[in-house]
Structure formats: structure tokens, C-alpha cells
Design a protein around this motif. Structure first.
Motif, PDB file in Angstrom:
ATOM      1  N   GLU A 178     -68.991  -6.047 -43.580  1.00 24.81           N
ATOM      2  CA  GLU A 178     -69.586  -6.226 -42.259  1.00 24.81           C
ATOM      3  C   GLU A 178     -70.814  -7.120 -42.327  1.00 24.81           C
ATOM      4  O   GLU A 178     -71.118  -7.843 -41.369  1.00 24.81           O
ATOM      5  CB  GLU A 178     -69.965  -4.860 -41.692  1.00 24.81           C
ATOM      6  N   THR A 179     -71.535  -7.069 -43.452  1.00 24.32           N
ATOM      7  CA  THR A 179     -72.769  -7.840 -43.598  1.00 24.32           C
ATOM      8  C   THR A 179     -72.888  -8.350 -45.023  1.00 24.32           C
ATOM      9  O   THR A 179     -72.616  -7.609 -45.977  1.00 24.32           O
ATOM     10  CB  THR A 179     -74.007  -6.975 -43.269  1.00 24.32           C
ATOM     11  N   ILE A 180     -73.312  -9.606 -45.166  1.00 25.72           N
ATOM     12  CA  ILE A 180     -73.604 -10.182 -46.473  1.00 25.72           C
ATOM     13  C   ILE A 180     -75.020 -10.738 -46.430  1.00 25.72           C
ATOM     14  O   ILE A 180     -75.350 -11.565 -45.566  1.00 25.72           O
ATOM     15  CB  ILE A 180     -72.597 -11.280 -46.854  1.00 25.72           C
ATOM     16  N   ILE A 181     -75.858 -10.280 -47.347  1.00 26.58           N
ATOM     17  CA  ILE A 181     -77.252 -10.710 -47.448  1.00 26.58           C
ATOM     18  C   ILE A 181     -77.427 -11.435 -48.775  1.00 26.58           C
ATOM     19  O   ILE A 181     -76.938 -10.970 -49.814  1.00 26.58           O
ATOM     20  CB  ILE A 181     -78.206  -9.510 -47.380  1.00 26.58           C
ATOM     21  N   ILE A 182     -78.128 -12.548 -48.746  1.00 25.45           N
ATOM     22  CA  ILE A 182     -78.304 -13.340 -49.961  1.00 25.45           C
ATOM     23  C   ILE A 182     -79.757 -13.792 -50.084  1.00 25.45           C
ATOM     24  O   ILE A 182     -80.390 -14.168 -49.094  1.00 25.45           O
ATOM     25  CB  ILE A 182     -77.363 -14.574 -49.942  1.00 25.45           C
ATOM     26  N   HIS A 183     -80.294 -13.713 -51.301  1.00 24.69           N
ATOM     27  CA  HIS A 183     -81.575 -14.345 -51.633  1.00 24.69           C
ATOM     28  C   HIS A 183     -81.264 -15.759 -52.120  1.00 24.69           C
ATOM     29  O   HIS A 183     -80.466 -15.927 -53.050  1.00 24.69           O
ATOM     30  CB  HIS A 183     -82.271 -13.606 -52.767  1.00 24.69           C
ATOM     31  N   GLU A 184     -81.870 -16.752 -51.543  1.00 25.46           N
ATOM     32  CA  GLU A 184     -81.612 -18.127 -51.988  1.00 25.46           C
ATOM     33  C   GLU A 184     -82.810 -19.024 -51.687  1.00 25.46           C
ATOM     34  O   GLU A 184     -83.598 -18.765 -50.781  1.00 25.46           O
ATOM     35  CB  GLU A 184     -80.366 -18.726 -51.311  1.00 25.46           C
ATOM     36  N   HIS A 185     -82.909 -20.106 -52.470  1.00 27.72           N
ATOM     37  CA  HIS A 185     -83.866 -21.161 -52.147  1.00 27.72           C
ATOM     38  C   HIS A 185     -83.162 -22.476 -51.861  1.00 27.72           C
ATOM     39  O   HIS A 185     -83.814 -23.464 -51.565  1.00 27.72           O
ATOM     40  CB  HIS A 185     -84.906 -21.343 -53.256  1.00 27.72           C
ATOM     41  N   TRP A 186     -81.835 -22.494 -51.941  1.00 25.66           N
ATOM     42  CA  TRP A 186     -81.048 -23.679 -51.570  1.00 25.66           C
ATOM     43  C   TRP A 186     -79.935 -23.235 -50.615  1.00 25.66           C
ATOM     44  O   TRP A 186     -79.508 -22.085 -50.615  1.00 25.66           O
ATOM     45  CB  TRP A 186     -80.398 -24.339 -52.800  1.00 25.66           C
ATOM     46  N   TRP A 187     -79.408 -24.220 -49.879  1.00 22.75           N
ATOM     47  CA  TRP A 187     -78.253 -23.927 -49.017  1.00 22.75           C
ATOM     48  C   TRP A 187     -76.981 -24.067 -49.848  1.00 22.75           C
ATOM     49  O   TRP A 187     -76.198 -24.995 -49.690  1.00 22.75           O
ATOM     50  CB  TRP A 187     -78.229 -24.845 -47.795  1.00 22.75           C
ATOM     51  N   THR A 188     -76.789 -23.112 -50.741  1.00 24.33           N
ATOM     52  CA  THR A 188     -75.599 -23.108 -51.578  1.00 24.33           C
ATOM     53  C   THR A 188     -74.377 -22.746 -50.731  1.00 24.33           C
ATOM     54  O   THR A 188     -74.508 -22.272 -49.598  1.00 24.33           O
ATOM     55  CB  THR A 188     -75.739 -22.070 -52.700  1.00 24.33           C
ATOM     56  N   PRO A 189     -73.171 -22.923 -51.274  1.00 23.13           N
ATOM     57  CA  PRO A 189     -71.977 -22.503 -50.529  1.00 23.13           C
ATOM     58  C   PRO A 189     -72.015 -21.029 -50.137  1.00 23.13           C
ATOM     59  O   PRO A 189     -71.531 -20.663 -49.059  1.00 23.13           O
ATOM     60  CB  PRO A 189     -70.838 -22.788 -51.517  1.00 23.13           C
ATOM     61  N   ASP A 493     -66.202 -38.201 -47.542  1.00 24.99           N
ATOM     62  CA  ASP A 493     -67.571 -38.106 -48.040  1.00 24.99           C
ATOM     63  C   ASP A 493     -67.876 -36.691 -48.494  1.00 24.99           C
ATOM     64  O   ASP A 493     -67.422 -35.704 -47.897  1.00 24.99           O
ATOM     65  CB  ASP A 493     -68.571 -38.513 -46.951  1.00 24.99           C
ATOM     66  N   VAL A 494     -68.676 -36.584 -49.553  1.00 28.14           N
ATOM     67  CA  VAL A 494     -69.159 -35.293 -50.008  1.00 28.14           C
ATOM     68  C   VAL A 494     -70.318 -34.868 -49.110  1.00 28.14           C
ATOM     69  O   VAL A 494     -71.273 -35.623 -48.908  1.00 28.14           O
ATOM     70  CB  VAL A 494     -69.614 -35.360 -51.480  1.00 28.14           C
ATOM     71  N   THR A 495     -70.224 -33.670 -48.551  1.00 27.78           N
ATOM     72  CA  THR A 495     -71.242 -33.168 -47.616  1.00 27.78           C
ATOM     73  C   THR A 495     -71.865 -31.865 -48.093  1.00 27.78           C
ATOM     74  O   THR A 495     -72.528 -31.175 -47.319  1.00 27.78           O
ATOM     75  CB  THR A 495     -70.628 -32.974 -46.220  1.00 27.78           C
ATOM     76  N   ALA A 496     -71.684 -31.533 -49.358  1.00 26.57           N
ATOM     77  CA  ALA A 496     -72.134 -30.239 -49.880  1.00 26.57           C
ATOM     78  C   ALA A 496     -73.636 -30.050 -49.762  1.00 26.57           C
ATOM     79  O   ALA A 496     -74.121 -28.917 -49.665  1.00 26.57           O
ATOM     80  CB  ALA A 496     -71.714 -30.097 -51.341  1.00 26.57           C
ATOM     81  N   PHE A 497     -74.394 -31.158 -49.757  1.00 23.58           N
ATOM     82  CA  PHE A 497     -75.853 -31.044 -49.794  1.00 23.58           C
ATOM     83  C   PHE A 497     -76.514 -31.341 -48.451  1.00 23.58           C
ATOM     84  O   PHE A 497     -77.736 -31.410 -48.365  1.00 23.58           O
ATOM     85  CB  PHE A 497     -76.399 -31.968 -50.879  1.00 23.58           C
ATOM     86  N   GLU A 498     -75.706 -31.524 -47.429  1.00 25.17           N
ATOM     87  CA  GLU A 498     -76.271 -31.700 -46.095  1.00 25.17           C
ATOM     88  C   GLU A 498     -76.656 -30.344 -45.517  1.00 25.17           C
ATOM     89  O   GLU A 498     -75.995 -29.332 -45.759  1.00 25.17           O
ATOM     90  CB  GLU A 498     -75.258 -32.394 -45.185  1.00 25.17           C
ATOM     91  N   LEU A 499     -77.722 -30.316 -44.731  1.00 26.86           N
ATOM     92  CA  LEU A 499     -78.166 -29.066 -44.137  1.00 26.86           C
ATOM     93  C   LEU A 499     -77.141 -28.569 -43.133  1.00 26.86           C
ATOM     94  O   LEU A 499     -76.542 -29.359 -42.403  1.00 26.86           O
ATOM     95  CB  LEU A 499     -79.514 -29.249 -43.434  1.00 26.86           C
ATOM     96  N   PRO A 500     -76.935 -27.271 -43.076  1.00 24.58           N
ATOM     97  CA  PRO A 500     -76.039 -26.729 -42.043  1.00 24.58           C
ATOM     98  C   PRO A 500     -76.694 -26.825 -40.672  1.00 24.58           C
ATOM     99  O   PRO A 500     -77.909 -27.004 -40.561  1.00 24.58           O
ATOM    100  CB  PRO A 500     -75.859 -25.271 -42.470  1.00 24.58           C
ATOM    101  N   ALA A 501     -75.896 -26.709 -39.630  1.00 27.54           N
ATOM    102  CA  ALA A 501     -76.442 -26.699 -38.274  1.00 27.54           C
ATOM    103  C   ALA A 501     -77.277 -25.432 -38.083  1.00 27.54           C
ATOM    104  O   ALA A 501     -76.808 -24.325 -38.350  1.00 27.54           O
ATOM    105  CB  ALA A 501     -75.320 -26.753 -37.255  1.00 27.54           C
ATOM    106  N   ILE A 502     -78.503 -25.605 -37.645  1.00 21.95           N
ATOM    107  CA  ILE A 502     -79.422 -24.476 -37.492  1.00 21.95           C
ATOM    108  C   ILE A 502     -79.925 -24.449 -36.053  1.00 21.95           C
ATOM    109  O   ILE A 502     -80.396 -25.466 -35.525  1.00 21.95           O
ATOM    110  CB  ILE A 502     -80.609 -24.586 -38.465  1.00 21.95           C
ATOM    111  N   GLU A 503     -79.797 -23.308 -35.426  1.00 22.77           N
ATOM    112  CA  GLU A 503     -80.286 -23.144 -34.062  1.00 22.77           C
ATOM    113  C   GLU A 503     -81.568 -22.323 -34.071  1.00 22.77           C
ATOM    114  O   GLU A 503     -81.681 -21.349 -34.815  1.00 22.77           O
ATOM    115  CB  GLU A 503     -79.235 -22.436 -33.193  1.00 22.77           C
TER     116      GLU A 503
END
Length: 506
Positions: A178-189, A493-503
């Protein structure tokens, strides 16, 4: 008999007395790809001089990956050189800097981990089975457990879309909690696919002490920059959660981060003093930046005391000796891990029927241009890309058969998935085998569609999600067959390192 148990059981297996198939050099040649004469020559060469059998860590990550290590120990025992300098066996030498080096007198540091009320044991490699099959029983190391019904995943310190096999299956499993929580400092997959991402500091944004039981140093890890944005140290994150849950005092014990470092350093000083080593006080250590501990004057020889007196220096096995045959493991009754070292056919290999469709064996090593998937976006990793993608090694014969040239974009595929990669044509790899390093950030053409082509070259689109055996249930990433073809379309094109859409909130 003084040092081993069960040699006669293995002897009966090797001589073919137990199954009618002698395991001689002629039998081994087609399995190994090494001619029988060379195998016989190597065996005689090992027997007539001091021999150390060294096995890398990577071999365990294959179907029945326990067997090569058990077999190596058995062979070393048969040679009779365990406990002699330069003889016996060693595992993982060269994998990290400390393995195989004389252990220094450096003290250890550890935190009280408290009491975990959950007693279920789940092998990391069975993470997807757990999410997909709650309530299903599974075997592990002689015990039978039942997968729990997990509603929340709290993931720290890793990127599951790097370390877990068969990413299309993982995408299915990822939908279950139901919920996934992640600690991260990059926008990894993984961060892109989490419900909650708690931004945590990198190591250059916080203070710490660097140490390892294999190294002879303590390092003062000074903060190099102030925390970026709203990121916090993980200690601050956990402290805030503990406060909300009502046990902040129990978690922090009233200490700040710097105070915890002083506390841990003080415990290290006590250990060092007990061993006859004097360490500077914390302030002096923090200013100088490191402490070096001397290696022992007389480095120990592995299992030398056991060799001299196997009764006084018994091993931590049920018998106290080297168990060439294990009654314990045999008693588990596992069909995929019998009681002695055994050749068991992998579920996929070049000798299987599946090789007619997927005739190349895929290896997926740890990369030399990054640590696992860390900093795949960095300059060093990016400089090693081929056509913006992870490079795949192909032997010139295999490349020529497929019309592939060095630098081409290729499609690597099997019945589990597909990815694009950049061809590296080299005779450094044998025919019939390709190598695609791990760590390229998962980057599907259509992130919303399970089964979409990965543009970037993540080998876990292709690897098999299966435990090594019921004994260890470890990953089997090195057991995979694939086919490779030249990609004739325009490469996306490789887009792995582009920022995701953020609202913005609110």
C-alpha cells in the motif's frame, strides 16, 4: 579422518559408485569448455606443489552457487594443504581491499540495534516472492517459513532496481504494498516509483567516522558542504520519526550526532587499550583526520592452529571438522542442495535446450567506473558509456555472426525482457558469452508499461529471479541466457537522469 568428515561419501560420488557416472576429466570437459588433457595437467600441477585455491565472490551468484565453494574446500582438503602458508583456499580475495590482508589491531564500533519483534527470516533475494505470494511457505537454511502479508516497505541504503533480478517481475511486485517509503539523495528508479521519498544527506553533508573490520584505519569524515535543500541526516529523520512514535528518548539516548560519534570513539578507545594500543582523544583524532593501526608482526595463516591440533582448535561445524559431507544439510532433504559438493545442471546454461533460442551466456559484473549503481549520472560513469548506454562486451566471432560492429546500439533480449546497450567488440571475452555491467539506471521507453524496452542497458531486465537453492536462497544473476541483435531503429534518448514531473503541494 583427523580433519574431515564424509570424504568417503564424496569419493563414491566422484568415482561414479553412487550414480554410475565417474566425474573424470572427460566428463568435465564439455561442461567446463576446457579440454580433458588440460584438466588432468592442472590436477597434477596442483598436487605436486603448494596450491592456493582462490574463488571469487561472483561465482556464488548463480544457480546452485553454493556448490563451487563447497567443492573448492573439498579439493583443498584432498590436496592436504589447508593451514599451510600459501596453501588451502581463500574466498573473495581482491574483491575488496581488506580480504586476504593481515588483520590489523583496529577496534570496532557498533550501535545497539535493540530487539526486533519480528522473527520471520526473509532472504533479500526473495523480496519479490514475499510481495507476490503472501501466506506461501518457503524453505531457507533448514527451516520452513511463511511469507508475510507486507503492506508497507521502508527502503534505505540501496536501489532495488539495481540489485534485484527480473525487473519486469519486480514492477509487478512493486504494485502490491500500500505504501513504499524510500530514503534517497538522487532520483533513482526506485525513488521515482516510491510513494514517499525522504531526502537524506550524502556523506559529504554530514559527519561520521569511517571504519571497516578489514582495514587498519579510522577516518574522521568531516562535513564538506551544508545540507542541500530540505535534506536531513538519516539520524535526524529517524529521530523525528521516533519522536512522533513516542520513543525519541529511547532511540537517541539523549545524544546528538556529534555526541554519538564521541561515544562510539570512546568505546573504540577502550577496546584499543585492552589490546595494548593507545589512541588519541576524540578532538585530536578529529583534527588530524585519521588513525592508522599497525598490522600484526606475525600474520596468521588461515586454519594453521586447526592443522596443528584439530581437537583443541575445532571448527565451528557440528563435527568440529571440515564437513565434506554434512549430515545436517543432507538431513534437510533438499533436492537442489544435497549433503556433499555436487554438479547440478543450472536452469539456464549453454548446454541446455534453451541455448538454441538464446545462445549467449550473460554475465553482469560489478562496474569499474562506479560503485554498483551509485553516481551513474556522474562524469566517470558517463565517460564509459557507449552510444549513451551501458557497454556490452561481445567476442568478435559473435559480433560478426550478427553483423554487429564496435559502437553499435544493440538490443539484448530473452523471454524476461529486453534492453538496449552499446556494443564493445573485444577478444577479452570468450565466444558464446557477453558481459553487461550492472548499475545502469533503469530507463524504460514507457515507464507506465510493464515489459517496456529499457533504453539504458540494465542487465536485470534479463536476469533470472530464482534462489540458488533452498539452503541459501541467494540471487542467481549470473545464470542467464540472451540473444543480441543490432538495433536498426533510431535509438531513443536516455532520460534516466532527467528530473521527474513535480507538482507543488497545495
Amino acid at each position: 579422518q583427523h580433519y574431515c568428515v564424509g570424504a568417503e561419501v564424496l569419493q563414491a560420488y566422484v568415482m561414479g559408485e553412487s550414480d554410475g557416472q565417474p566425474k573424470d576429466a572427460d566428463w568435465a570437459a564439455p561442461i567446463t569448455g576446457i579440454d580433458a588433457a588440460s584438466i588432468r595437467q592442472l590436477a597434477r600441477h596442483m598436487a605436486d606443489r603448494r596450491t592456493l585455491i582462490s574463488v571469487s565472490w561472483s561465482i556464488q551468484r548463480a544457480d546452485h552457487g553454493e556448490q563451487p565453494y563447497w567443492a573448492a574446500i573439498a579439493l583443498a582438503a584432498m590436496l592436504g594443504q589447508i593451514g599451510l602458508p600459501g596453501g588451502g583456499f581463500g574466498f573473495g580475495y581482491g574483491c575488496t581491499s581488506g580480504l586476504g590482508q593481515p588483520r590489523s589491531s583496529s577496534p570496532g564500533m557498533s550501535l545497539n540495534t535493540g530487539v526486533n519483534g519480528v522473527k520471520t527470516r526473509i532472504p533479500v533475494a526473495r523480496f519479490m516472492d514475499m510481495l507476490l505470494n503472501p501466506g506461501t511457505p518457503y524453505d531457507f537454511n533448514g527451516e520452513r517459513w511463511t511469507y508475510p502479508d507486507v503492506r508497507l516497505v521502508y527502503w534505505c541504503g540501496g536501489n532495488p532496481f539495481h540489485k534485484i533480478q527480473d525487473l519486469n517481475r519486480l514492477l509487478h511486485a512493486w504494485q502490491k504494498p500500500e505504501t513504499i517509503i524510500i530514503h534517497e539523495h538522487w532520483w533513482t528508479p526506485a525513488a521515482r516509483r516510491a510513494d514517499i521519498v525522504l531526502p537524506c544527506n550524502t556523506t559529504v553533508e554530514r559527519e561520521d567516522i569511517g571504519a571497516s573490520k578489514h582495514d587498519g584505519y579510522l577516518f574522521a569524515m568531516h562535513r564538506a558542504i551544508e545540507p542541500v535543500g530540505e535534506s536531513r541526516t538519516e539520524y535526524a529523520i529517524y529521530s523525528a520519526l521516533a519522536e512522533r512514535l513516542g520513543f525519541a528518548g529511547q532511540f537517541t539516548e539523549g545524544r546528538s550526532e556529534r555526541e554519538w560519534l564521541r561515544h562510539l570513539y570512546a568505546s573504540a578507545c577502550e577496546q584499543a587499550e585492552a589490546n595494548g594500543t593507545e589512541m588519541p582523544n576524540f578532538d585530536a583524532f578529529w583534527e588530524v583526520g585519521h588513525i592508522a593501526f599497525s598490522p600484526p608482526d606475525n600474520p596468521p595463516v588461515l586454519y594453521e592452529p586447526f592443522r596443528h591440533n584439530p581437537q583443541m582448535h575445532a571448527l565451528p561445524t557440528p563435527s568440529g571438522r571440515i564437513e565434506i559431507f554434512s549430515k545436517t544439510i543432507d538431513g534437510f532433504g533438499y533436492d537442489d542442495c544435497p549433503g556433499h559438493p555436487t554438479w547440478l545442471e543450472p536452469v539456464e546454461w549453454l548446454g541446455s535446450d534453451k541455448a538454441r533460442t538464446y545462445p549467449l551466456h550473460l554475465l553482469s559484473n560489478q562496474p569499474k567506473d562506479r560503485l554498483h549503481s551509485q553516481l551513474d549520472c556522474g562524469d566517470v560513469s558517463q565517460a564509459a558509456k557507449v552510444a549513451d548506454r551501458e557497454g556490452i562486451w561481445l567476442n568478435p566471432e559473435d559480433a560478426a555472426d550478427r553483423g554487429i560492429q564496435d559502437g553499435d546500439v544493440v538490443r539484448v533480449h530473452n523471454d524476461r525482457g529486453a534492453c538496449l546497450a552499446g556494443a564493445i567488440v573485444t577478444d577479452a571475452i570468450r565466444p558464446g558469452v557477453v558481459n553487461l555491467s550492472t548499475g545502469a539506471w533503469f530507463d524504460p521507453v514507457d515507464p507506465a508499461t510493464i515489459g517496456s524496452l529499457d533504453k539504458h542497458g540494465n542487465p536485470n531486465m534479463l536476469t533470472l529471479d530464482k534462489g540458488t537453492s533452498k539452503l541459501a536462497q541467494s540471487p542467481t544473476a549470473q545464470t542467464a541466457l540472451v540473444e543480441v541483435e543490432r538495433f536498426e531503429e533510431e535509438a531513443p534518448d536516455v532520460t534516466a537522469f532527467e528530473l521527474p514531473a513535480i507538482e507543488a503541494a497545495g
